[in-house]
Design a protein around this motif. Structure first.
Motif, PDB file in Angstrom:
ATOM      1  N   SER A  92      -6.369   0.650  -6.864  1.00  0.00           N
ATOM      2  CA  SER A  92      -5.250  -0.282  -6.990  1.00  0.00           C
ATOM      3  C   SER A  92      -5.074  -0.793  -8.408  1.00  0.00           C
ATOM      4  O   SER A  92      -5.951  -0.661  -9.261  1.00  0.00           O
ATOM      5  CB  SER A  92      -5.493  -1.499  -6.063  1.00  0.00           C
ATOM      6  N   LEU A 148      -6.335   0.932   7.425  1.00  0.00           N
ATOM      7  CA  LEU A 148      -5.416   0.967   6.292  1.00  0.00           C
ATOM      8  C   LEU A 148      -4.698   2.306   6.208  1.00  0.00           C
ATOM      9  O   LEU A 148      -3.527   2.351   5.831  1.00  0.00           O
ATOM     10  CB  LEU A 148      -6.178   0.665   4.998  1.00  0.00           C
ATOM     11  N   VAL A 165      -0.580   2.743   6.188  1.00  0.00           N
ATOM     12  CA  VAL A 165       0.196   3.402   5.138  1.00  0.00           C
ATOM     13  C   VAL A 165       0.985   4.584   5.690  1.00  0.00           C
ATOM     14  O   VAL A 165       2.205   4.679   5.521  1.00  0.00           O
ATOM     15  CB  VAL A 165      -0.724   3.876   3.983  1.00  0.00           C
ATOM     16  N   LEU A 176      -3.255   5.013  -1.537  1.00  0.00           N
ATOM     17  CA  LEU A 176      -4.168   5.625  -0.573  1.00  0.00           C
ATOM     18  C   LEU A 176      -4.877   6.825  -1.198  1.00  0.00           C
ATOM     19  O   LEU A 176      -4.249   7.662  -1.856  1.00  0.00           O
ATOM     20  CB  LEU A 176      -3.387   6.075   0.663  1.00  0.00           C
ATOM     21  N   VAL A 200      -8.776   3.127  -0.959  1.00  0.00           N
ATOM     22  CA  VAL A 200      -7.664   2.996  -1.900  1.00  0.00           C
ATOM     23  C   VAL A 200      -8.206   2.685  -3.288  1.00  0.00           C
ATOM     24  O   VAL A 200      -9.339   2.217  -3.443  1.00  0.00           O
ATOM     25  CB  VAL A 200      -6.679   1.864  -1.501  1.00  0.00           C
ATOM     26  N   ARG A 220       0.859  -1.183   0.000  1.00  0.00           N
ATOM     27  CA  ARG A 220       0.000   0.000   0.000  1.00  0.00           C
ATOM     28  C   ARG A 220       0.893   1.230   0.000  1.00  0.00           C
ATOM     29  O   ARG A 220       1.763   1.353   0.866  1.00  0.00           O
ATOM     30  CB  ARG A 220      -0.901  -0.012   1.234  1.00  0.00           C
ATOM     31  N   THR A 238      -1.066  -3.645  -5.803  1.00  0.00           N
ATOM     32  CA  THR A 238      -0.485  -2.386  -5.328  1.00  0.00           C
ATOM     33  C   THR A 238      -1.570  -1.325  -5.211  1.00  0.00           C
ATOM     34  O   THR A 238      -2.213  -0.963  -6.205  1.00  0.00           O
ATOM     35  CB  THR A 238       0.612  -1.921  -6.304  1.00  0.00           C
ATOM     36  N   SER A 239      -1.761  -0.836  -3.991  1.00  0.00           N
ATOM     37  CA  SER A 239      -2.831   0.125  -3.714  1.00  0.00           C
ATOM     38  C   SER A 239      -2.260   1.503  -3.427  1.00  0.00           C
ATOM     39  O   SER A 239      -1.195   1.629  -2.809  1.00  0.00           O
ATOM     40  CB  SER A 239      -3.656  -0.342  -2.506  1.00  0.00           C
TER      41      SER A 239
END
Length: 479
Positions: free
Chosen positions: A109, A211, A215, A132, A107, A73, A129-130
């Motif tokens: 992604s 989350l 991050v 934010l 997020v 993330r 792959t995220s």
């Protein structure tokens, strides 16, 4: 003398092995999970030779035990752009756009992976792959503190950036540079138990969403899970319980089927880990963080747009009927509803093929070498079986029925937004069921990425078309 460059598939393989070794040291329970998955896969291959044969035909048998996907993330557009360049060294491209905000995860992604069959079989490593979405943080003061914290960190070593630039300038890396690249790139994904933020800020971020805290609150995008591929996820789920590995309550995705479709996922619950938060005196105070876990996936055939529409309709129907988010208390009821909802989804490969619901490889069978007696009857000639990859529907059906052509499922290499959100939520211990307001914004994501994402359905269609062309050329050569 011209430099000899290392194939990107080999760099990707070496990196995935190094990543797995690092994560096993950081999260020993992940090693136990790999052992369990290996046991289950061995048993399936021994007891179900038809699955072994299918994997041999599609070239997946050798990649099974090395298959992994990870997830990270990121916090800023600059981080995402450089990450794209880092993955490009390993032959990994952004595929698909996933907006998780409607499922209460702030997020959006993509998945970095190889995009052709041979490269995927050489090394199927993927990283979900995220990025934010800071715009979804409603508290303006907290948003500005988060931005400041992210702007103060650098998640890439100077050496890895230099090697990325070297790769871009000369079109590859030598063996020595490739080894150094793997070592330096690994540092971006390493766990750091000392945080650059205060405990008070971390708690405020956590109150917004787990989350966001994961991050913004840390030095870098530690790999938060690695995922081996199993051939029987239900057996692994039961095996985790038997071995004392705490599984999440619900297997995400479609129900158990004879012919698996898309992706089913489960995981062991995230670990509570000790961390040290920065304080105003320049020292640290103790605390804990919960985010990293081990995941397992079972991959099935990739679905066409028609198949995806049917899948989404049936999944939505099941969730609507349940009325609440699936959890430990309603798991048995949810599985029953889900299986009932999917009764109308064909569960044999031939029907999935004939109804255009899934993507398949076309392969000339071993018996197709002697075609002379079948040529006139089946119309295997330059007009019906051209080298350009075209053939009439009837001629194709006849060839399949006669055993001249076999169809094998093209494995789904990508992800499902609802499933990803379910995994994230269960392992962030977040009970919020609301969704974030704000439109899905693929253009904004691609601007941050610095590139367009590949359409995964177009990739599957291309692989299917290429296999058909190669198959027909082989049949023509024997005609």
């Amino acid at each position: 003398m011209k430099n000899t460059f290392i194939n990107s598939d080999d760099i990707r393989h070496d990196f995935s092995v190094a990543m797995s070794e690092m994560y096993q040291k950081e999260v020993p329970l992940y090693g136990d999970l790999i052992e369990l998955v290996t046991e289950v896969n061995t048993e399936v291959l021994n007891k179900q030779p038809e699955i072994r044969q299918q994997l041999e035909h599609t070239g997946e048998i050798d990649r099974l035990n090395m298959e992994r996907h990870g997830a990270i993330r990121l916090g800023t557009a600059a981080e995402l752009s450089m990450m794209r360049r880092l993955f490009a060294v390993m032959g990994m491209h952004p595929v698909g756009y996933y907006d998780l905000a409607p499922a209460a995860v702030p997020v959006h992604s993509t998945a970095f992976r190889a995009i052709d069959s041979q490269s995927l079989n050489n090394s199927p490593f993927r990283v979900f792959t995220s990025l934010l979405r800071l715009d979804l943080i409603g508290d303006e003061a907290l948003k500005q503190e988060a931005i400041a914290a992210l702007n103060n960190r650098n998640i890439f070593t100077d050496n890895v950036v230099s090697l990325i630039e070297h790769f871009e300038e000369q079109g590859g890396l030598t063996a020595d540079d490739a080894r150094q690249f793997v070592k330096e790139a690994l540092e971006t994904f390493r766990w750091h138990d000392k945080t650059p933020v205060s405990k008070a800020l971390y708690q405020r971020l956590l109150s917004q969403h787990g989350l966001i805290a994961d991050v913004v609150g840390f030095k870098g995008p530690h790999i938060n899970h690695l995922t081996p591929r199993t051939l029987d996820i239900d057996a692994v789920q039961a095996g985790m319980q038997a071995k004392g590995i705490p599984p999440k309550a619900i297997i995400e995705g479609p129900p158990r089927r004879e012919c698996p479709i898309l992706l089913r996922q489960t995981s062991f619950k995230a670990l509570e880990e000790a961390v040290s938060f920065k304080n105003s005196e320049g020292g640290y105070e103790t605390g804990h963080h919960t985010a990293r876990f081990g995941e397992i996936e079972q991959r099935g055939v990739a679905l066409t747009p028609k198949g995806r529409e049917l899948y989404d309709k049936m999944l939505s129907q099941a969730r609507k009927q349940l009325g609440v988010t699936p959890n430990a208390d309603n798991a048995a009821k949810y599985y029953q509803i889900l299986e009932s909802a999917f009764d109308a989804f064909p569960d044999d490969y031939q029907t999935l093929h004939d109804e255009g619901l899934a993507y398949f490889y076309y392969q000339a069978s071993d018996s197709s070498a002697d075609m002379s007696s079948a040529d006139s009857e089946l119309g295997v000639n330059a007009s019906s079986c051209s080298s350009t990859g075209s053939i009439s529907k009837q001629a194709m059906a006849d060839l399949i029925e006669q055993g001249m052509i076999r169809v094998e499922p093209i494995v789904y290499e990508d992800f499902l937004p609802v499933s990803a959100a379910g995994i994230f939520q269960s392992n962030l211990q977040d009970t919020k069921q609301s969704s974030y307001e704000g439109n899905s914004n693929q253009q904004e994501f691609e601007n941050a990425l610095g590139a367009r994402v590949h359409d995964e359905l177009e990739l599957y269609q291309a692989i299917q078309a290429q296999s058909l062309k190669a198959c027909l050329m082989r049949l023509n050569s024997h005609a």
